[in-house]
Scaffold this active site. Structure first.
Site, PDB file in Angstrom:
ATOM      1  N   ARG A  24     -10.114 -11.641   1.981  1.00  0.00           N
ATOM      2  CA  ARG A  24     -10.957 -12.703   1.421  1.00  0.00           C
ATOM      3  C   ARG A  24     -10.245 -14.055   1.438  1.00  0.00           C
ATOM      4  O   ARG A  24     -10.897 -15.095   1.542  1.00  0.00           O
ATOM      5  CB  ARG A  24     -11.400 -12.298   0.005  1.00  0.00           C
ATOM      6  CG  ARG A  24     -10.277 -12.075  -0.958  1.00  0.00           C
ATOM      7  CD  ARG A  24     -10.715 -11.293  -2.194  1.00  0.00           C
ATOM      8  NE  ARG A  24     -10.811  -9.846  -1.945  1.00  0.00           N
ATOM      9  CZ  ARG A  24     -11.176  -8.955  -2.868  1.00  0.00           C
ATOM     10  NH1 ARG A  24     -11.515  -9.350  -4.080  1.00  0.00           N
ATOM     11  NH2 ARG A  24     -11.225  -7.667  -2.568  1.00  0.00           N
TER      12      ARG A  24
ATOM     13  N   LYS B 285       0.841  -1.204   0.000  1.00  0.00           N
ATOM     14  CA  LYS B 285       0.000   0.000   0.000  1.00  0.00           C
ATOM     15  C   LYS B 285       0.875   1.252   0.000  1.00  0.00           C
ATOM     16  O   LYS B 285       2.003   1.214   0.475  1.00  0.00           O
ATOM     17  CB  LYS B 285      -0.854   0.024   1.278  1.00  0.00           C
ATOM     18  CG  LYS B 285      -1.985  -0.977   1.318  1.00  0.00           C
ATOM     19  CD  LYS B 285      -2.756  -0.844   2.625  1.00  0.00           C
ATOM     20  CE  LYS B 285      -3.869  -1.881   2.703  1.00  0.00           C
ATOM     21  NZ  LYS B 285      -4.935  -1.690   1.704  1.00  0.00           N
TER      22      LYS B 285
HETATM   23  N1  BES Z   1      -8.013  -3.851   4.395  1.00  0.00           N
HETATM   24  C1  BES Z   1      -8.180  -3.439   3.065  1.00  0.00           C
HETATM   25  C2  BES Z   1      -9.477  -2.668   2.823  1.00  0.00           C
HETATM   26  C3  BES Z   1      -9.551  -1.298   3.428  1.00  0.00           C
HETATM   27  C4  BES Z   1      -9.084  -0.202   2.722  1.00  0.00           C
HETATM   28  C5  BES Z   1     -10.131  -1.094   4.651  1.00  0.00           C
HETATM   29  C6  BES Z   1      -9.183   1.057   3.278  1.00  0.00           C
HETATM   30  C7  BES Z   1     -10.226   0.159   5.211  1.00  0.00           C
HETATM   31  C8  BES Z   1      -9.761   1.247   4.516  1.00  0.00           C
HETATM   32  C9  BES Z   1      -8.194  -4.674   2.151  1.00  0.00           C
HETATM   33  O1  BES Z   1      -7.416  -5.714   2.556  1.00  0.00           O
HETATM   34  C10 BES Z   1      -7.671  -4.220   0.832  1.00  0.00           C
HETATM   35  O2  BES Z   1      -6.548  -3.835   0.769  1.00  0.00           O
HETATM   36  N2  BES Z   1      -8.511  -4.264  -0.190  1.00  0.00           N
HETATM   37  C11 BES Z   1      -8.155  -3.837  -1.496  1.00  0.00           C
HETATM   38  C12 BES Z   1      -8.693  -4.837  -2.498  1.00  0.00           C
HETATM   39  C13 BES Z   1      -8.208  -4.626  -3.897  1.00  0.00           C
HETATM   40  C14 BES Z   1      -6.744  -4.920  -3.998  1.00  0.00           C
HETATM   41  C15 BES Z   1      -9.012  -5.520  -4.815  1.00  0.00           C
HETATM   42  C16 BES Z   1      -8.765  -2.465  -1.750  1.00  0.00           C
HETATM   43  O3  BES Z   1      -9.917  -2.242  -1.361  1.00  0.00           O
HETATM   44  O4  BES Z   1      -8.070  -1.612  -2.273  1.00  0.00           O
HETATM   45 MG    MG Z   2      -5.417  -5.480   1.894  1.00  0.00          MG
END
Ligand code: BES
Ligand code: MG
Ligand code: ZN
Length: 496
Positions: free
Chosen positions: A346, A272
Site C-alpha cells: 500500500r 515474515k
Molecule cells: N504481500 C503480502 C500479502 C500476501 C500474503 C500475499 C500472503 C500473498 C500471500 C503483503 O505485503 C503483506 O505482507 N500483507 C500483510 C499486511 C499486514 C501486515 C497488515 C498481511 O496480509 O499479512
Molecule cells: Mg508485505
C-alpha cells in the site's frame, strides 16, 4: 505450439473429442462414438466436466489414439467450459507425449451463438495449459511437448480466424506475465523487470515505455516506493507503459491500470516467518497483470488509449530499512505511519495511485497481492474487488463474465477508513482493530486516489499463483496470470 484450422488427420496421431453429458447419453453415431461406445456403455466415461478418457491405439479412422473430454451439463456450457476442457485435454496429451493432434469441435458449435468465442476459448485453453517454467532445470527425459493442434469439424469463417488470433494473443500475453512472476527474485529484480518490459514492447506500434530510476523516483516525491526500497541493495523502478491505440482521440481520458510490483517481499524489519517466504517472489503479480494486459491490448490494436503504471521494489530488512514507527510522505503530500513494514504494498501503491490520478484518467483499476487475509475471505477461487463506484463494479463484472476470471465484491466503507487513522500521520499502514484486513488495505489506498476519478482495486493475493487445483489451464505452483484477460475485456468495453 501451433494452432491452425485443418482436419490434417494424416499428420496427427490423436483425435480429441469434446462431449457433454447429454452427448454421452445420446451416443451420437459418429466414428469416435462407435469406437468409444463400450467405454460409455460401461460408464467408464460419463462426460463430466473436465473428465478425460484416453483410448490408446483405437485407430479411429486415420487417428491412432482417441481422447475423450467431458463438457458436463449441456445447459451450463460456456466459453470457460471449453477453455478448461481444452486444458484438461492438454494435460493428457502432455502425459502421453503426443505432439500432433486434431480437435473435433463439431459437437461444441451448437453451444455458441458466436463461434469466434468458442475458437478463442479453445485456443486460450491449449496455450495457457502449455505454459511451463522449466528453463532453470533439465527438461524431464522423453517428454515431448504438444507441437501442432488442428482445429477440425468446423468450417473456418473470418470471425473464427479472428477468434483464433485473439485467443493466441491473450494467452501468449498471459504466459509472458506468468514468466515474469515465476522467474525467481534474484533473476527478476526491479531493474531486470523494467528491462524485460522494455524488451518485450519494442517494435509494438503506438507503445512508449518509460522507466524511472531511484533518483527520478526521489525527484518525483515518491516517498512510499523509496521508503520500502531502503532495506534492499536493489534499486526500485517505476515503469510507465503508454499505449495510444486511438491517437486521433486526443481529448479522451486514458484508461489507467496500476500494479504492485514487489519482486520480493521479505516483510522488511517486520520480517515474515521462514515458512513459505519463497512464495513472496509472487508479490509482483499485480504488476505482471498490468504488463500482460497492456501487451495484449497493444497487440490486439484495441482502439483505446491506455496507461499501465507499475511500482517495483524489493522489501528487505537491510541496515537502512524503514523501521516500524517511521513516517513516509507520499507523492500527494499525505504522510503515512509505517506501523508494520510488511504492509508495504500500500505504501508503494500510494505513490503510483497519486501519479495515476494526476493523469486525469477515465478510471483507475489496480491489482495487487495486497493481503494474506484474502486466503480466508475468498480463498483461491475469486479475486476480491473493492470499489465504491457502482459503474466500475458493473463494468468489471461484465468484463469478468467475458474473460471467465472469477471476481467477487467485498466492502470498502467509512468503517474501514476509521480503522486506519494514525496518531502521528495522516494515515496508518495497518488497522487499529486488526479486523477486515483486506478492506482496511483498500481504505488505505483510497486516500491516494482523486475522489473524482472512478477507481477499483483488486486484491489477487490468493489467486495469483498455485491455483491449478481449480483451473486446469494453470500449472501447479506457478503464476496464474490472473486479471490479464479481465483487464483486456474491460478496455474493450471502452473502445469507441
Ligand atoms: N504481500 C503480502 C500479502 C500476501 C500474503 C500475499 C500472503 C500473498 C500471500 C503483503 O505485503 C503483506 O505482507 N500483507 C500483510 C499486511 C499486514 C501486515 C497488515 C498481511 O496480509 O499479512
Ligand atoms: Mg508485505
Ligand atoms: Zn507484499
Amino acid at each position: 505450439m501451433k494452432i491452425s484450422f485443418s482436419s490434417a488427420s494424416k499428420t496427427s496421431s490423436c483425435l480429441v473429442a469434446m462431449i457433454s453429458k447429454k452427448g454421452v447419453e445420446k451416443k451420437k453415431s459418429s466414428a469416435f462414438f462407435r469406437l468409444s461406445e463400450s467405454a460409455i456403455q460401461e460408464k467408464v466415461f460419463k462426460g463430466e466436466k473436465n473428465e478425460t478418457l484416453f483410448l490408446p491405439c483405437t485407430r479411429a479412422g486415420s487417428f491412432k489414439h482417441l481422447l475423450l473430454v467431458g463438457l458436463g451439463d449441456s445447459e451450463k456450457i460456456n466459453h470457460e467450459t471449453v477453455r478448461q476442457a481444452a486444458a484438461a485435454a492438454y494435460r493428457q496429451l502432455e502425459k502421453y507425449s503426443l505432439s500432433d493432434v486434431a480437435v473435433d469441435l463439431s459437437s461444441c458449435l451448437s453451444f455458441f451463438d458466436n463461434p469466434a468465442v468458442l475458437i478463442r476459448a479453445v485456443s486460450e485453453g491449449f496455450i495457457l495449459a502449455g505454459y511451463d517454467f522449466y528453463e532453470l532445470k533439465k527438461k524431464p527425459k522423453g517428454k515431448k511437448s504438444v507441437k501442432n493442434i488442428f482445429l477440425s469439424g468446423v468450417t473456418p469463417s473470418k470471425e473464427m480466424k479472428t477468434g483464433l488470433t485473439e485467443g493466441q494473443i491473450l494467452a501468449d500475453s498471459t504466459n509472458f506475465a506468468r514468466w515474469l512472476a515465476d522467474t525467481p527474485a534474484n533473476l527478476m529484480t526491479p531493474s531486470i523487470l523494467a528491462q524485460e518490459v522494455q524488451k518485450r514492447f519494442t517494435g509494438i506500434p503506438n507503445v512508449k515505455v518509460s522507466v524511472w530510476n531511484k533518483d527520478r523516483i526521489k525527484k518525483e516525491r515518491m516517498g512510499g516506493v523509496l521508503g520500502v526500497s531502503l532495506g534492499s541493495n536493489q534499486e526500485p523502478r517505476v515503469i510507465i507503459i503508454e499505449y495510444k491505440g486511438n491517437p486521433e482521440d486526443k481529448g479522451s481520458r486514458p484508461l489507467c491500470f496500476v500494479g504492485k510490483g514487489l519482486t520480493f517481499d521479505s516483510g522488511g524489519i517486520s520480517i515474515k516467518p521462514a515458512r513459505n517466504m519463497h512464495e513472496m517472489k509472487y508479490d509482483m503479480c499485480g504488476s505482471v497483470a498490468v504488463i500482460g494486459a497492456l501487451l495484449a491490448m497493444s497487440r490486439l490494436k484495441l482502439k483505446v488509449n491506455v496507461m499501465g503504471l507499475v511500482g517495483s521494489t524489493e522489501n528487505m530488512p537491510g541496515a537502512a530499512a524503514t523501521k516500524p514507527g517511521d513516517v513516509l510522505r507520499a507523492r500527494n503530500g499525505k504522510t503515512m505511519e509505517v506501523l508494520n513494514t510488511d504492509a508495504e504494498g500500500r505504501l508503494v501503491l500510494a505513490d503510483i495511485l497519486s501519479y495515476a490520478s494526476e493523469q486525469k484518467p477515465a478510471f483507475i483499476v489496480d491489482a495487487a497481492t495486497l493481503t494474506g487475509a484474502m486466503a480466508i475471505s475468498l480463498g483461491d477461487v475469486y479475486s476480491g474487488l473493492f470499489t465504491r463506484n457502482e459503474e466500475m463494479e458493473k463494468q468489471l463484472k461484465k468484463a469478468s463474465v467475458s474473460s471467465g476470471e472469477e471476481i467477487w465484491s467485498l466492502p470498502l466503507n467509512d468503517f474501514h477508513v476509521q480503522d486506519i487513522k494514525s496518531t502521528v500521520a495522516d494515515v496508518a499502514n495497518i488497522s487499529s482493530t486488526g479486523l477486515a484486513g483486506s478492506s482496511t488495505a483498500a481504505a488505505f489506498l483510497e486516500h491516494f486516489v482523486d475522489k473524482k476519478i472512478p477507481w477499483a482495486h483488486f486484491d489477487i493475493a490468493e489467486t495469483a499463483h498455485d491455483v491449478a487445483k481449480r483451473l486446469p489451464y494453470c500449472r501447479s505452483k506457478c503464476a496464474s496470470g490472473v486479471m490479464v484477460r479481465t483487464f483486456v475485456e474491460l478496455a474493450r468495453q471502452y473502445v469507441r
